[in-house]
Design an enzyme around this catalytic site. Structure first.
Site, PDB file in Angstrom:
ATOM      1  N   LYS A  71      -6.903  -8.291 -11.847  1.00 31.19           N
ATOM      2  CA  LYS A  71      -5.677  -8.943 -11.383  1.00 31.19           C
ATOM      3  C   LYS A  71      -5.936 -10.021 -10.319  1.00 31.19           C
ATOM      4  O   LYS A  71      -5.194 -10.986 -10.208  1.00 31.19           O
ATOM      5  CB  LYS A  71      -4.694  -7.905 -10.830  1.00 31.19           C
ATOM      6  CG  LYS A  71      -4.011  -7.074 -11.908  1.00 31.19           C
ATOM      7  CD  LYS A  71      -3.046  -6.098 -11.260  1.00 31.19           C
ATOM      8  CE  LYS A  71      -2.117  -5.464 -12.258  1.00 31.19           C
ATOM      9  NZ  LYS A  71      -1.105  -4.604 -11.600  1.00 31.19           N
ATOM     10  N   ASP A 107       5.189  -7.355 -11.078  1.00 27.90           N
ATOM     11  CA  ASP A 107       5.338  -5.986 -10.563  1.00 27.90           C
ATOM     12  C   ASP A 107       6.460  -5.895  -9.527  1.00 27.90           C
ATOM     13  O   ASP A 107       7.221  -4.923  -9.501  1.00 27.90           O
ATOM     14  CB  ASP A 107       4.029  -5.506  -9.919  1.00 27.90           C
ATOM     15  CG  ASP A 107       2.990  -5.115 -10.958  1.00 27.90           C
ATOM     16  OD1 ASP A 107       3.373  -4.789 -12.100  1.00 27.90           O
ATOM     17  OD2 ASP A 107       1.787  -5.136 -10.633  1.00 27.90           O
TER      18      ASP A 107
HETATM   19  P1  NDP Z   1      -5.433   0.102  -5.674  1.00 33.96           P
HETATM   20  O1  NDP Z   1      -6.746   0.685  -6.047  1.00 33.96           O
HETATM   21  O2  NDP Z   1      -5.315  -1.370  -5.461  1.00 33.96           O
HETATM   22  O3  NDP Z   1      -4.921   0.830  -4.325  1.00 33.96           O
HETATM   23  C1  NDP Z   1      -4.979   2.202  -4.206  1.00 33.96           C
HETATM   24  C2  NDP Z   1      -4.262   2.652  -2.938  1.00 33.96           C
HETATM   25  O4  NDP Z   1      -4.256   4.083  -2.925  1.00 33.96           O
HETATM   26  C3  NDP Z   1      -4.926   2.202  -1.646  1.00 33.96           C
HETATM   27  O5  NDP Z   1      -3.951   1.969  -0.677  1.00 33.96           O
HETATM   28  C4  NDP Z   1      -5.778   3.415  -1.286  1.00 33.96           C
HETATM   29  O6  NDP Z   1      -6.025   3.542   0.103  1.00 33.96           O
HETATM   30  C5  NDP Z   1      -4.856   4.543  -1.712  1.00 33.96           C
HETATM   31  N1  NDP Z   1      -5.596   5.777  -1.981  1.00 33.96           N
HETATM   32  C6  NDP Z   1      -6.490   5.994  -2.966  1.00 33.96           C
HETATM   33  N2  NDP Z   1      -6.959   7.254  -2.895  1.00 33.96           N
HETATM   34  C7  NDP Z   1      -6.347   7.842  -1.835  1.00 33.96           C
HETATM   35  C8  NDP Z   1      -6.423   9.128  -1.250  1.00 33.96           C
HETATM   36  N3  NDP Z   1      -7.242  10.074  -1.746  1.00 33.96           N
HETATM   37  N4  NDP Z   1      -5.644   9.392  -0.170  1.00 33.96           N
HETATM   38  C9  NDP Z   1      -4.816   8.455   0.319  1.00 33.96           C
HETATM   39  N5  NDP Z   1      -4.710   7.195  -0.182  1.00 33.96           N
HETATM   40  C10 NDP Z   1      -5.464   6.896  -1.256  1.00 33.96           C
HETATM   41  O7  NDP Z   1      -4.418   0.599  -6.808  1.00 33.96           O
HETATM   42  P2  NDP Z   1      -3.044  -0.094  -7.259  1.00 33.96           P
HETATM   43  O8  NDP Z   1      -2.359  -0.545  -6.038  1.00 33.96           O
HETATM   44  O9  NDP Z   1      -3.308  -1.056  -8.348  1.00 33.96           O
HETATM   45  O10 NDP Z   1      -2.260   1.144  -7.931  1.00 33.96           O
HETATM   46  C11 NDP Z   1      -1.702   2.199  -7.162  1.00 33.96           C
HETATM   47  C12 NDP Z   1      -0.843   3.084  -8.059  1.00 33.96           C
HETATM   48  O11 NDP Z   1       0.278   2.363  -8.580  1.00 33.96           O
HETATM   49  C13 NDP Z   1      -1.576   3.624  -9.298  1.00 33.96           C
HETATM   50  O12 NDP Z   1      -1.158   4.942  -9.516  1.00 33.96           O
HETATM   51  C14 NDP Z   1      -1.078   2.724 -10.413  1.00 33.96           C
HETATM   52  O13 NDP Z   1      -1.150   3.319 -11.700  1.00 33.96           O
HETATM   53  C15 NDP Z   1       0.365   2.527  -9.989  1.00 33.96           C
HETATM   54  N6  NDP Z   1       0.999   1.327 -10.567  1.00 33.96           N
HETATM   55  C16 NDP Z   1       2.154   1.500 -11.274  1.00 33.96           C
HETATM   56  C17 NDP Z   1       2.825   0.417 -11.787  1.00 33.96           C
HETATM   57  C18 NDP Z   1       4.081   0.629 -12.554  1.00 33.96           C
HETATM   58  O14 NDP Z   1       4.525  -0.312 -13.240  1.00 33.96           O
HETATM   59  N7  NDP Z   1       4.716   1.777 -12.459  1.00 33.96           N
HETATM   60  C19 NDP Z   1       2.313  -0.966 -11.611  1.00 33.96           C
HETATM   61  C20 NDP Z   1       1.093  -1.036 -10.836  1.00 33.96           C
HETATM   62  C21 NDP Z   1       0.463   0.095 -10.346  1.00 33.96           C
HETATM   63  P3  NDP Z   1      -7.294   2.821   0.820  1.00 33.96           P
HETATM   64  O15 NDP Z   1      -6.873   1.405   1.073  1.00 33.96           O
HETATM   65  O16 NDP Z   1      -7.474   3.630   2.037  1.00 33.96           O
HETATM   66  O17 NDP Z   1      -8.443   2.919  -0.160  1.00 33.96           O
END
Ligand code: NDP
Length: 277
Positions: A71, A107
């Site tokens: 992306k 989004d």
């Molecule tokens: P990213 O990888 O860009 O970001 C992940 C986020 O989750 C970060 O803030 C990360 O924190 C946090 N995170 C990951 N693991 C943990 C943990 N164990 N404890 C606490 N925080 C955690 O992912 P995306 O932003 O692309 O996606 C996030 C979610 O949104 C996914 O489930 C995805 O499927 C969903 N999504 C749904 C959409 C829809 O249309 N419904 C559209 C886009 C996404 P840190 O910065 O500390 O690593």
């Protein structure tokens, strides 16, 4: 002759591209409007992304969707990006208009359309957003643009969370240990972390009491997460991310075709494809 009158292609680029619901949703939309276009999944790794984007022009695709992990990486290969995609720093839709490729991020709009379908209006409200990745950025900009009073940003990596909170005037960074203290002021709580993506993932607010009356939204769309179960048990209004997925798709469809998306048809196809997974 309209762009969508001649046979064409569209699709989704990602890697690894597991099962995706987008082809079912878009193909149902094309069929319903009589658009002679086919939407296919294209697994493309990072080393071949530039070539794949060139192929959109060369082969005359009407556009593509882009998913993880491309992306952000796709942006330098485009002719331009719209303002929202630039702010969010990620593109999930590319539209090909006579060989010129424009990147969009649908989004944010998908999230807002679904909040509205769920009966929640963000104007003047206080929201807490968990996460600071690509999806959380879209949610934070969407909420800010929709007139929230305050958006409280919480993230495991505090620097990343702080940076996101600073990018909008309504943004306030909240450390994780402060969630319980700050939550009572919130009207909306959004899980935009990737916790919940895998079965058995804990809730990002496990062990924290959620106020009754809170509107709890989880971006995860393919299961009832522990976050959703916790919120339901606490008497919150709960909504999963399926409607956001639908509406980011219907908006992408409109950008690619220039036509109004047949939302009900696309929703039915999405639900059918989801049930088959
Ligand atoms: P990213 O990888 O860009 O970001 C992940 C986020 O989750 C970060 O803030 C990360 O924190 C946090 N995170 C990951 N693991 C943990 C943990 N164990 N404890 C606490 N925080 C955690 O992912 P995306 O932003 O692309 O996606 C996030 C979610 O949104 C996914 O489930 C995805 O499927 C969903 N999504 C749904 C959409 C829809 O249309 N419904 C559209 C886009 C996404 P840190 O910065 O500390 O690593």
């Amino acid at each position: 002759m309209k762009r969508t009158d001649k046979p064409s292609m569209a699709g989704i680029l990602g890697w690894p591209l597991g099962h995706t619901l987008s082809p079912a949703m878009h193909n149902a939309g094309f069929r319903s409007l009589g658009i002679p276009c086919v939407y296919l999944p294209f697994p493309v790794d990072a080393a071949h992304l530039r070539d794949a984007v060139k192929g959109i022009r060369t082969l005359g695709f009407i556009g593509v969707n882009v998913t993880v992990p491309h992306k952000k990486a796709v942006i330098p290969f485009l002719d331009r990006t719209d303002a929202m995609a630039r702010r969010i720093g990620s593109v999930n839709t590319i539209v090909n208009a006579r060989g010129k490729l424009t990147g969009y991020n649908t989004d944010a709009e998908g999230f807002l359309r679904d909040l509205s379908d769920g009966g929640f209006s963000p104007r003047g409200k206080i929201a807490m957003v968990l996460g600071a990745g690509g999806a959380a950025r879209a949610v934070v900009y969407a909420l800010h643009g929709a007139g929230v009073k305050k958006v409280l940003v919480v993230n495991r990596n505090e620097n990343r969370g702080r940076r996101l909170a600073k990018t909008v005037r309504s943004g306030v960074f909240v450390p994780r240990k402060e969630i319980a203290r700050r939550l009572p002021e919130a009207d909306l709580l959004v899980n935009a972390t990737s916790l919940g993506l895998q079965a058995g993932d804990p809730s990002p607010v496990a062990g924290i009491g959620l106020p009754r009356g809170l509107f709890a939204y989880d971006l995860v769309y393919h299961r009832t997460t522990r976050f959703m179960a916790q919120a339901k048990k606490s008497g919150c209004t709960v909504r999963g991310g399926l409607g956001m997925l639908l509406h980011q798709g219907t908006r992408a469809f409109e950008l690619m075709t220039g036509m109004k998306a047949p939302v009900e048809v696309m929703k039915k196809a999405l639900l059918k494809a989801l049930a088959a997974t």
